[in-house]
Motif scaffolding. Sequence first.
Motif, PDB file in Angstrom:
ATOM      1  N   GLY A 168       0.783  -1.229   0.000  1.00  0.00           N
ATOM      2  CA  GLY A 168       0.000   0.000   0.000  1.00  0.00           C
ATOM      3  C   GLY A 168       0.816   1.281   0.000  1.00  0.00           C
ATOM      4  O   GLY A 168       2.016   1.299   0.207  1.00  0.00           O
ATOM      5  N   ARG A 169       0.099   2.327  -0.219  1.00  0.00           N
ATOM      6  CA  ARG A 169       0.686   3.629  -0.495  1.00  0.00           C
ATOM      7  C   ARG A 169       1.465   4.198   0.688  1.00  0.00           C
ATOM      8  O   ARG A 169       2.503   4.837   0.502  1.00  0.00           O
ATOM      9  N   GLN A 170       0.969   3.963   1.907  1.00  0.00           N
ATOM     10  CA  GLN A 170       1.683   4.514   3.057  1.00  0.00           C
ATOM     11  C   GLN A 170       3.103   3.969   3.131  1.00  0.00           C
ATOM     12  O   GLN A 170       4.032   4.674   3.510  1.00  0.00           O
ATOM     13  N   ASP A 172       4.825   3.069   0.543  1.00  0.00           N
ATOM     14  CA  ASP A 172       5.573   3.737  -0.523  1.00  0.00           C
ATOM     15  C   ASP A 172       6.042   5.114  -0.056  1.00  0.00           C
ATOM     16  O   ASP A 172       7.142   5.549  -0.376  1.00  0.00           O
ATOM     17  N   ILE A 173       5.193   5.765   0.700  1.00  0.00           N
ATOM     18  CA  ILE A 173       5.570   7.089   1.197  1.00  0.00           C
ATOM     19  C   ILE A 173       6.746   6.969   2.162  1.00  0.00           C
ATOM     20  O   ILE A 173       7.671   7.779   2.147  1.00  0.00           O
ATOM     21  N   GLU A 239      -1.010  15.174  -1.841  1.00  0.00           N
ATOM     22  CA  GLU A 239      -1.209  13.787  -2.264  1.00  0.00           C
ATOM     23  C   GLU A 239      -0.667  13.580  -3.678  1.00  0.00           C
ATOM     24  O   GLU A 239       0.030  12.600  -3.961  1.00  0.00           O
ATOM     25  N   ASP A 243       2.582  11.242  -4.603  1.00  0.00           N
ATOM     26  CA  ASP A 243       2.382  10.140  -5.549  1.00  0.00           C
ATOM     27  C   ASP A 243       3.343  10.260  -6.729  1.00  0.00           C
ATOM     28  O   ASP A 243       3.889   9.265  -7.207  1.00  0.00           O
ATOM     29  N   ILE A 246       6.720   9.161  -5.645  1.00  0.00           N
ATOM     30  CA  ILE A 246       6.811   7.693  -5.612  1.00  0.00           C
ATOM     31  C   ILE A 246       7.062   7.149  -7.018  1.00  0.00           C
ATOM     32  O   ILE A 246       7.934   6.302  -7.240  1.00  0.00           O
ATOM     33  N   LYS A 250      10.341   5.046  -8.448  1.00  0.00           N
ATOM     34  CA  LYS A 250      10.238   3.761  -9.139  1.00  0.00           C
ATOM     35  C   LYS A 250      10.900   3.843 -10.516  1.00  0.00           C
ATOM     36  O   LYS A 250      11.579   2.910 -10.944  1.00  0.00           O
ATOM     37  N   THR A 342      -8.271  -1.817  -3.532  1.00  0.00           N
ATOM     38  CA  THR A 342      -8.174  -0.916  -2.378  1.00  0.00           C
ATOM     39  C   THR A 342      -7.786  -1.705  -1.141  1.00  0.00           C
ATOM     40  O   THR A 342      -7.773  -2.932  -1.127  1.00  0.00           O
ATOM     41  N   TYR A 343      -7.520  -0.970  -0.100  1.00  0.00           N
ATOM     42  CA  TYR A 343      -7.215  -1.562   1.185  1.00  0.00           C
ATOM     43  C   TYR A 343      -8.388  -2.425   1.640  1.00  0.00           C
ATOM     44  O   TYR A 343      -8.221  -3.479   2.244  1.00  0.00           O
TER      45      TYR A 343
END
Length: 585
Positions: A168-170, A172-173, A239, A243, A246, A250, A342-343
């Motif tokens: 998940g995104r968190q 990645d952050i 946000e 993103d 990130i 990558k 999604t989560y």
Amino acid sequence: MKNSLRHLLQHSLAIVASEAGLSTAALTFSIERTRNPAHGDFACNVAMQAARLWGRKPREIAASIIAQLPADTDLAKVEIAGPGFINFTLAADCLTRTVLRMQDAGARYGFAAPASRPSIIIEYVSANPNGPLHVGHGRGAAYGASLANLLEAGGHQVYREYYVNDAGRQMDILAVSVWLRYLELANEIVRFPDNGYKGDYVHGIARDLRLAVGAKLHHPAAAVSHDLPLDLGQGGDKEVHVDALIARAKALLGEANYRLLFESGLKHCLGDIKDDLAEFGVRYDNWFSERSLATSGAVQRGIDTLKAAGHMFEKDGAWWFRATDFGDEKDRVVVRENGATTYFASDIAYLQNKLERGFDRAIYVLGADHHGYIARLKAVARGLGLDPNRIEIPLVQFAILYEGGERVQMSTRAGSFVTLRDLRKEVGKDAARFFYVMRSHDQHLDFDLDLAKSRSVENPVYYLQYTHARICGLFRQAAEKHLGYDPALGRAAVANLVEPAAVALLQRLMNYPEDIDIAVENRAPHLLAAALREIASLFNSFYNGTQMLVEDERARAPRLALADGVRQLLAVGMELLGVAAPETM
RNA sequence: GCGCCGGUAGCUCAGCUGGAUAGAGCACCAGGCUUCGAACCUGGUGGUCGGGGGUUCGAGUCCCUCCCGGCGCGCCA
């Protein structure tokens, strides 16, 4: 005891009702321990309940019921009192035999038989591995761990699990946060994103990473920040900015190196959490990886299950779960427009996985801010064709920190928080564990750091530990003075425990199994904490007013038997709460 | 706005399916160590159970309503 009284009453009630041509079908009644000794030991409201149904006077009904009551050796007296209560006074030896029951049960006094209740998988903490645990997590940890122990004592088979959000995104952050700190070490200064993780530990991870892989992840700052959309502080959207960052990471690093970066953050944070919890006395049977749900196909299978049952629909290019069919406020996106799950999709798979592993119940200990999950998860259960009553979600209310009379604001991302580790260092594991579960999990907790730190002696946990150490000291004294303890004689002479303080203590001890039951059924370890404090207090009153190490063996042995029972009960009870029971202090 | 959790002694909080005179710790007042651990014990002061209605033999507890506080209502996790 309550159960046997209930039996007697039902027997008697059936006779009274049939003689009067009345029905007991709709009749419910309670039997309760009295608070006032003048009311005997137990009180029953059956006559008042019946009075309402039958339209007769409560005291008259009570008299009829008592007249039909079978004789019982445990009962010394049965009488009518007040508006129509039936009060029961137990036979004297029923009370003192509590000492025998405690000896016979040993460490399991008050416990239910193993596996006599449904099996449970319980999940607690499950904090995202993107930073150290803070004091808010501590409450969930202390509550969850104590509850798990308590449930086990109550006869449930318990499986403890931590859900690791390793996707998940968190995460990645966190990865890009580490990356930027890593680049800073080589003087490549990129503006740190407003949404990034600013804690000091991120620097530490970056340094370790630099040591481990050298300059492998190096890129010029200009290449990293080139053409990024503006951040919040620059008048843009945080946000969108993060993103893009990130995506940039990558692109520049490539799959393998990005993975390396990502894993370094995950490994470090998860390892830290595991150590922290272990030192806090919080253990797990399993650490369940969220990512594994995707790789094993569980996420897809969950989605397919819902689709097959007709609970999914497509709208705006996304796939939605029709949660509103099952009482949720709104429908929920499961597969995003861009194809990513999604989560919530993971939640579906995880729930399905949990219940399919054969557990009768799943308990999710969640923070109060997750209360929206209750309806959602229950909806998922129903959508999957599972009984929603198999899910329980006790919410742990927030712990509000105060320091110097000021409220301490906590934010993982801003890096300003008090860590659980710091708290443990300051107040100690035992005090912290006890403090957290002293109050109902449903209640907001004001955690006064100054009080906990500087005046920890006032913490009630020391009262319990002191009482335990005091009893241990008593037995050391007994040995030194050659005033030994003969358990067999203690059993034989329990009838000599007649002091009012001893009687009060015995009554409380006799009630302890019920305390455990109530605590288990209410998922309320704070009730166990309260029971232990009361028992300790009653013991101290008894101890203070009665010389224990007397010459007369027939007086000494039962007193020591009682003390030994209390010692063991306290030790076991504290262990359930994750608090040590020292023999000396 | 809707939803979840709270509001009980000066402070922090208990109070199992509705039960008798609402409890504890801290604080405050007065006592108790030649004797087993005084980190203890004994007694005392202290309450419109947020306000108002309702249900009934009985409400801190259940229902309605209002006030106050915390939290939540994303194709975030």
